[in-house]
Design an enzyme around this catalytic site. Structure first.
Site, PDB file in Angstrom:
ATOM      1  N   GLU A  76       0.835  -1.396  -0.108  1.00  0.00           N
ATOM      2  CA  GLU A  76       0.037   0.095   0.082  1.00  0.00           C
ATOM      3  C   GLU A  76       0.761   1.315   0.118  1.00  0.00           C
ATOM      4  O   GLU A  76       0.291   2.155  -0.518  1.00  0.00           O
ATOM      5  CB  GLU A  76      -0.923   0.011   1.190  1.00  0.00           C
ATOM      6  CG  GLU A  76      -2.149  -0.503   1.336  1.00  0.00           C
ATOM      7  CD  GLU A  76      -2.714  -0.718   2.587  1.00  0.00           C
ATOM      8  OE1 GLU A  76      -2.645   0.170   3.333  1.00  0.00           O
ATOM      9  OE2 GLU A  76      -3.497  -1.769   2.914  1.00  0.00           O
ATOM     10  N   HIS A  88     -12.265 -15.668   4.221  1.00  0.00           N
ATOM     11  CA  HIS A  88     -13.575 -14.720   4.109  1.00  0.00           C
ATOM     12  C   HIS A  88     -14.910 -15.594   4.119  1.00  0.00           C
ATOM     13  O   HIS A  88     -15.787 -14.752   4.461  1.00  0.00           O
ATOM     14  CB  HIS A  88     -13.440 -13.811   2.931  1.00  0.00           C
ATOM     15  CG  HIS A  88     -12.437 -12.729   3.299  1.00  0.00           C
ATOM     16  ND1 HIS A  88     -11.179 -12.501   2.568  1.00  0.00           N
ATOM     17  CD2 HIS A  88     -12.295 -11.644   4.317  1.00  0.00           C
ATOM     18  CE1 HIS A  88     -10.570 -11.646   2.911  1.00  0.00           C
ATOM     19  NE2 HIS A  88     -11.270 -11.187   3.861  1.00  0.00           N
TER      20      HIS A  88
END
Ligand code: GLN
Ligand code: ZN
Length: 764
Positions: free
Chosen positions: A612, A701
């Site tokens: 990031e 997830h």
């Protein structure tokens, strides 16, 4: 004295509300506790409040259409009728953004269709819904909602500037499947032209057209796309203010000044040096909007410095100079007004959106009516800036000395990986294909209740610690039962992997309401690094030792790495990010050392945010990666040969930074692979990643329990590309959002896969 009229405006105001009103309105609507009218009412009230604040600050315009119920890029998708056809069954009436229609299904998915994809907005932590372009995509404007928001603003003021994401950025930031994005350009620009006509009919004088992709490396093809798209906007339109931000965009100057627009906004916080060149380059009728207040950070602006930057150009530009924050204030919290618990002195150094609005008012007034007209405000600001600059709470000589004294040797482990591997194997005595997890186990309602009670003061520290120990003991017993090889304590005591460490480090403060929208109704409250960072006392040693005392198997010590700490905090603007990262690295280094001294044999330093931090322009990547890797190594290299360092990364593209990941020289990396269906693994194989690697073998997830067969298939693929002796077996990421039931079943399957494979390999 003549009164000049330099104008001030905003690129956008945060949408969530000072107390996250939008979040709560959305979530109660989704739970069907409230109606769409309730939600729309809250949204309209928020918009009105935001506009009134802009009026009170004396801005020349209020900005309309910067609001969104979920995401502004999604709003543009719907505005231009480009909702994917796979959602075609849903009603998209005239009021396409109205919640009773399909709008939220696009963002959140429904029983039949997965949600549209989401990704980070440039280098921010805001996520937008990625427009999907297929061969059946067609653009056709449906401006009802856009115009009704505009009418709301017009009811409040006749000076309304409308905000729109530009067509070229819209296409660039979309995802095309089997089609060429630029094939849509004329069709889309045509629809934009229709909207521009409507705005013209409403007598809107200025349209802010955001083209943030000018912060990126654009090739000729995309530059030409601007020419072609904007050629559609020659008549019957408001004046166009092209907004750029997050970069110096001077390299596109010769090109941008040829576009049929009426002004440009530039980011003078990230790149103050571009102001002069732009003043000299723009056509004589253009507006220059200078972004002089940091829209990405929370520090009070040095008003003297801002005024000094503008000073040489004020006369030249006169009324053609506009002032604004550098970018939309979407990336800052709303107001300091509710920060009653924040340290008073530190609070005086900060400015959230409302305080930034006030700064904008002061600077504009100083230029229009002379500095004397705001002498008081300037004096208060100056005093705060000076106090912060000189504060002993910010500057710690010991920390600075330690950084100065660093030598190359501090960054490197004593011996090379091959050597360490032998020593670690002897100490750890792990089987082939060792199994482990990434750190967190389910954050159960019990754990959360205990934390909430402790925060409220309802239970004592001793009771809270005892609760946490019982959760840790439970996690260890479960892992023993599952028969994992390397255990973790489960991170029950951590609410958040950055906050937990930030709270124990010097140089950090926490706000009560410093929320920033991450996506939809989801907000984050990044901690604030205000001063030199150091670690007053050990942070995890007690917990790690306790967990280790419960098992004969190695229990990993878990730390958050310096780059992730940096990336998920509001950072200082008075020193480089690199300097702050090195301080964080030293604090983590101290913890690594204490953990190994306490007998912890494996220490994991998580760096999920490494990627990031990559700069928007490729030319700056090497520099960033060099200091980021250095920071990580600094935190890890205190480890003895027999201490095994792990790192963990997830949910990002890693293929193009593999050399940097390898240079981090962690003994083991566990990495999420489910998103790319092991494509990443091929890249690791091809690159010949030198150390050990644990590719994620199941997606955390989903509550679905992955089958033995599915995981076995993945690991066999892994064995094809990475030598089996260097492979670990683990899930993709932490399990904190899962329940214990599915977690146990999944991990049992995972361990069985490892056991089966070991047998069949040994039989060979
Ligand atoms: N150790 C952390 C956990 O398991 C890592 C989280 C992350 O990668 N974001 O929760
Ligand atoms: Zn992860």
């Amino acid at each position: 004295m003549t009164t000049k009229t330099i104008k001030a405006h905003l690129l956008g105001y945060p949408r969530v509300g000072a107390k996250r009103e939008l979040k709560f309105a959305l979530e109660s609507f989704w739970r069907k506790e409230t109606t769409s009218e309730d939600l729309q009412k809250t949204a309209a009230e928020l918009r009105k409040t935001h506009w009134q604040k802009q009026q009170e600050a004396g801005l020349a315009f209020i900005s309309s259409n910067d609001f969104s119920l979920y995401d502004h890029v999604l709003d543009h998708t719907v505005l231009f009728g480009a909702q994917p056809k796979r959602f075609a069954k849903l009603p998209f009436g005239e009021k396409s953004i109205s919640p009773e229609n399909a709008y939220f299904a696009l963002a959140r998915g429904n029983l039949e269709q997965p949600a549209m994809e989401m990704t980070k907005w440039l280098d921010t932590n805001y996520h937008y819904i990625v427009p999907e372009l297929n061969d059946d995509t067609q653009f056709s404007i449906n401006a009802h909602d856009f115009l009704s928001q505009l009418d709301e603003a017009l009811a409040l003021s006749k000076n309304v500037k409308s905000v729109l994401l530009g067509p070229v950025s819209f296409l660039y930031l979309s995802k095309a499947r089997g089609v060429n994005k630029l094939d849509f350009l004329d069709n889309l620009a045509e629809q934009y032209a229709h909207l521009l006509q409507e705005l013209h009919a409403k007598k809107i004088e200025w349209l802010q057209i955001d083209e943030p992709i000018f912060a990126l490396d654009l090739d000729d093809k995309w530059l030409k796309a601007f020419e072609r798209a904007y050629a559609h906007f020659r008549t019957q339109r408001p004046k166009l203010l092209l907004t750029t931000y997050f970069a110096n965009v001077s390299r596109y100057q010769a090109f941008i000044t040829q576009l049929p627009i009426d002004g440009i906004h530039i980011d003078c916080v990230r790149a103050p040096e571009q102001l002069g060149p732009w003043v000299n380059a723009i056509p004589s009728y253009w507006i220059l909007s200078a972004g002089i207040i940091d829209g990405r950070n929370i520090w009070r602006t040095d008003l003297d410095k801002a005024l000094a930057l503008l000073e040489p150009w004020v006369q030249r530009l006169g009324e053609r100079l506009w002032l604004a924050p550098s970018c939309s204030l979407l990336h800052t919290p709303v107001t300091l007004a509710h920060e009653v618990n924040l340290d008073k002195e530190i609070k005086s150094w900060l400015a959230f959106a409302d305080e930034k609005l006030n700064e904008l008012r002061i600077i504009t007034k100083a230029l229009n009516s002379g500095v004397d007209s705001v002498a008081n405000e300037l004096a208060i600001s100056r005093a705060a800036i000076t106090a912060r600059h000189n504060s002993l709470r910010v500057h710690h000589l010991d920390v600075k000395e330690r950084i100065k004294d660093l030598v190359n040797a501090n960054e490197n482990r004593t011996n090379k990986f091959e050597h360490r591997q032998i020593i670690q194997r002897a100490r750890l005595n792990l089987p082939l294909l060792p199994t482990t997890t990434i750190g967190s186990f389910p954050q159960t309602p019990d754990i959360r209740a205990s934390r909430a009670a402790f925060k409220k003061g309802d239970i004592s520290q001793a009771k809270y610690d005892a609760d946490m120990e019982s959760h840790i003991a439970y996690a260890i017993s479960q892992q023993e039962e599952i028969d994992l090889d390397v255990l973790v304590h489960g991170e029950a005591e951590r609410n958040d992997m950055v906050e937990f460490f930030g709270e124990q480090l010097a140089g950090y403060v926490f706000t009560q309401n410093g929320w920033v929208q991450s996506y939809g109704s989801r907000c984050v409250k990044p901690p604030v690094i205000f001063g030199d960072v150091y670690r007053p006392t050990a942070m995890t040693v007690d917990t790690a030792s306790f967990a280790q005392s419960l098992s004969k198997k190695p229990v990993k010590g878990m730390l958050t790495g310096p780059i992730t700490m940096l990336q998920w905090s509001f950072v200082r603007d008075d020193q480089s990010r690199e300097a702050t990262a090195l301080q964080l690295a030293l604090a983590i280094r101290d913890e690594v050392d204490d953990l190994q001294k306490a007998g912890i044999a494996i220490i994991q330093i998580d760096e999920p945010a490494l990627r990031e931090g990559l700069p928007l322009q490729k030319s700056a990547w090497a520099h960033y990666l060099a200091w980021a890797v250095r920071a990580f190594k600094l935190s890890a290299s205190v480890a003895r040969d027999d201490t095994q360092i792990h790192t963990h990364m997830c949910y990002a593209e890693f293929n193009d930074i593999l050399p940097a990941i390898a240079a981090m020289d962690a003994d083991v990396i566990t990495i999420e692979t489910s998103r790319s269906a092991m494509e990443l693994l091929d890249a690791f194989g091809e690159f010949k990643y030198p150390n050990e690697i644990g590719p994620g073998v199941y997606d955390i997830h989903s509550p679905r329990v992955p089958s033995v067969e599915a995981m076995e298939k993945l690991i066999k693929r892994a064995i094809d590309v990475v030598p089996v002796k260097r492979l670990w077996i683990n899930p993709d990421c932490g399990l904190k959002t899962r329940g214990w039931n599915e977690t146990k079943l999944a991990l049992q399957n995972m361990v069985n896969v490892a056991k089966n494979l070991r047998k069949s390999i040994q039989a060979l």
